[in-house]
Scaffold this active site. Structure first.
Site, PDB file in Angstrom:
ATOM      1  N   LYS A 113      58.605 102.937  56.773  1.00 35.16           N
ATOM      2  CA  LYS A 113      58.348 102.170  57.987  1.00 35.16           C
ATOM      3  C   LYS A 113      58.627 103.021  59.229  1.00 35.16           C
ATOM      4  CE  LYS A 113      59.724  97.603  59.868  1.00 35.16           C
ATOM      5  NZ  LYS A 113      60.587  96.436  59.598  1.00 35.16           N
ATOM      6  N   SER A 194      57.853  91.923  59.794  1.00 38.71           N
ATOM      7  CA  SER A 194      57.715  93.192  60.503  1.00 38.71           C
ATOM      8  C   SER A 194      57.476  94.386  59.593  1.00 38.71           C
ATOM      9  CB  SER A 194      58.937  93.440  61.402  1.00 38.71           C
ATOM     10  OG  SER A 194      60.004  94.007  60.704  1.00 38.71           O
ATOM     11  N   SER A 218      62.165  90.409  57.220  1.00 39.52           N
ATOM     12  CA  SER A 218      61.139  91.428  57.425  1.00 39.52           C
ATOM     13  C   SER A 218      60.778  92.250  56.203  1.00 39.52           C
ATOM     14  CB  SER A 218      61.552  92.369  58.561  1.00 39.52           C
ATOM     15  OG  SER A 218      61.448  91.709  59.795  1.00 39.52           O
TER      16      SER A 218
END
Length: 554
Positions: A113, A194, A218
């Site tokens: 990420k 997210s 998330s």
């Protein structure tokens, strides 16, 4: 080799001429095992292929990069591919040829990420132009541990900007730099959460696995909506050093994969003490990490005490109108677990669930942490082209830089932290708020229920579950549970993206006590192996490149 074999036997072929005329002799060649399809290729299968020289890590990287290029213009799951990935793969191939194996991920491509820092040619931006071309002094601990285990950092995944900690009117998976990530099970699908790019990438086999982060939902939610496995570890099991933060008290880093065992392999590589993150000093057993891979036991459900928080689920159903279909399929999953020998404890409830769901205390804690943690991260940067040193600076940049899409996407989260709350985690008011949050996650919530009923885990549909583990910093594993039916009415978010629709997947959450990951992995694995729900998903877009295509191009 074939030619040499026939030369050796040439002098005696004539002796069998009459037999050969009636029944032609064909060379006996060893059968080659099939190449693993990359949509579901397990890390174990990939390692086996590398060991047997079916393919190389260079081949793997080339195949995954081609797959990314096939779908990324439509789904925006990957924000950046590592320009050094092929060179890294060649280096790891050379090490393997010399008998040097770094660890269980040697030569395996992993995506991470874009809020997890790397000291290489890739950017770490959390999706914002404010951090474009900023550089860090070293790899984040997560990146370093992945490299030490032999992983190839293939690229950075898109995310909800600032890990969905900016706007009140944005969408999951949108960032200024990466655009809008879409799920792959329905047109324009909201990816939910997210770590959306990481979940979509894993779902489509754009790497062997990915890394996400979670404060509250998330990892769990995008994994649920992506038909993959997400492991949200206990806060303190994995280091957050040089990870762009929201909350030091709630943030954690974990794997997203197509199956539980691969998640366990990745978690094994990234877990452990780090002097740069003092929360990891809480790891029990003097910091020794359990064998998460060995915990993948088909019979783990036998005798396990598993609670169901029915009243909390009913409360979530009043807040989430689409929760009903998930509960129906969830109840079938409960029956499967009971048949596998689990002891199901009904109504193992969170006594303060209603108070938590009506409370704003989590926001107070995360706001207070964010103000301090963000500045701390900025202060570590070696290069900071926009000279952002505080939340106030980022807010000013965001509101004045056109590509940040302000005011179409507002900065209300920051406005509330700076101008409504106006205190951070050095203020005496912080401790009171944090103690209240700990109560909601502890005695009045998940940990209290586990202790009262002597449970190994608590399960519920994944959508709506993360909030009950967040305050306690407790672990959660999301495993595919089911899909919305063909006659499901489409429900869209405020920007018109379908959030619920026919064929969109959803998961089941296994929640446990702090540092109970090994136990949860066993339960999740046993359930996964009995159901194989992921295999029933129907993608609307899927890359077609396979290893055979790369091998055929040489």
């Amino acid at each position: 080799m074939g030619l040499g074999r026939w030369v050796v036997f040439a002098p005696v072929i004539g002796l069998f001429a009459s037999f050969a005329a009636a029944r032609p002799i064909t060379p006996c060649t060893p059968s080659q095992p099939e190449l693993p399809p990359l949509i579901n290729a397990t890390i174990s299968a990939l390692v086996k292929g590398l060991q047997s020289k079916q393919f190389t890590s260079v081949d793997l990287v080339e195949a995954y990069i081609r797959r990314i290029h096939e779908v990324n213009s439509a789904l925006h799951a990957v924000i950046e591919v590592n320009c050094d990935a092929l060179d890294l793969a060649a280096q790891l191939d050379a090490e393997r040829a010399d008998g040097q194996i770094r660890g269980p991920l040697h030569g395996i491509p992993i995506l991470i990420k874009n809020n997890i820092a790397t000291k290489d040619g890739m950017n770490t931006t959390s999706g914002s132009y404010a951090l474009l071309k900023s550089t860090v002094p070293e790899d984040s601990t997560i990146a370093r541990k992945l490299r030490e285990a032999g992983a190839i950092l293939l690229g950075k995944t898109n995310l909800s900007q600032w890990a969905y900690y900016r706007s009140s009117n944005s969408t999951s998976g949108w960032s200024a730099l990466g655009g809008q990530t879409y799920g792959a099970y329905y047109r324009d699908q909201d990816p939910n959460g997210s770590s959306s790019g990481s979940a979509v990438a894993s779902s489509l086999g754009l790497a062997a696995g990915s890394i996400g982060t979670e404060t509250d939902g998330s990892i769990v939610l995008p994994s649920s909506w992506g038909n993959v496995v997400g492991i949200k570890p206990t806060v303190g099991l994995t280091s957050r050093s040089l990870v762009i933060p929201i909350s030091e008290h709630l943030d954690t880093v974990g794997p997203i994969s197509t199956n539980v065992k691969d998640g366990a392999i990745i978690l094994q590589a990234i877990a452990g003490f780090d002097a740069k993150d003092n929360y990891t000093s809480a790891i029990p057993n003097h910091g020794v990490i359990p064998d998460y891979v060995a915990a993948c036991n088909y019979y783990a459900l036998a005798g396990a005490r598993i609670g169901i928080p029915r009243s909390a689920m009913a409360l979530r159903a009043t807040q989430i109108s689409t929760y009903g279909p998930q509960v129906q399929i969830f109840d079938k999953a409960v029956s499967i677990m009971r048949d596998a020998g689990a002891v199901i404890v009904e109504n193992s409830d969170f006594t303060a669930a209603a108070e938590l769901l009506n409370s704003t205390v989590e926001g107070l804690v995360t706001n207070a942490d964010f103000i301090v943690g963000l500045s701390r991260y900025f202060n570590q940067l070696v290069e900071n082209p926009e000279n952002v040193t505080s939340l106030e600076d980022v807010r000013q940049f965001t509101q004045s830089f056109g590509l940040e899409d302000y005011p179409n996407r507002d900065t209300k989260v920051w406005d509330d932290a700076l101008f409504e709350q106006r205190w951070n985690n050095t203020d005496p008011r912080f401790w009171e708020a944090y103690m209240e949050l700990l109560y909601y996650g502890g005695e009045g919530g998940l940990l209290g229920a586990i202790e009262r009923d002597n449970l190994d885990a608590i399960i519920m549909p994944a959508n709506g579950s993360p909030i009950f583990a967040a305050g306690a910093g407790a672990p959660v594993i999301s495993v595919p549970l089911g899909f919305y039916a063909a006659d499901t009415t489409v429900v869209k978010n405020d920007r018109g993206m379908p959030f619920v629709a026919p064929g969109i997947p959803f998961g089941i959450s296994f929640m446990g006590a702090r540092f109970s990951e090994a136990k949860l992995i066993g339960l999740a694995y046993a359930y996964e192996q009995r159901t194989r729900v992921r295999d029933r998903g129907k993608l609307i877009i899927e890359p077609t490149t396979e290893l055979r295509d790369v091998l055929a191009s040489y």
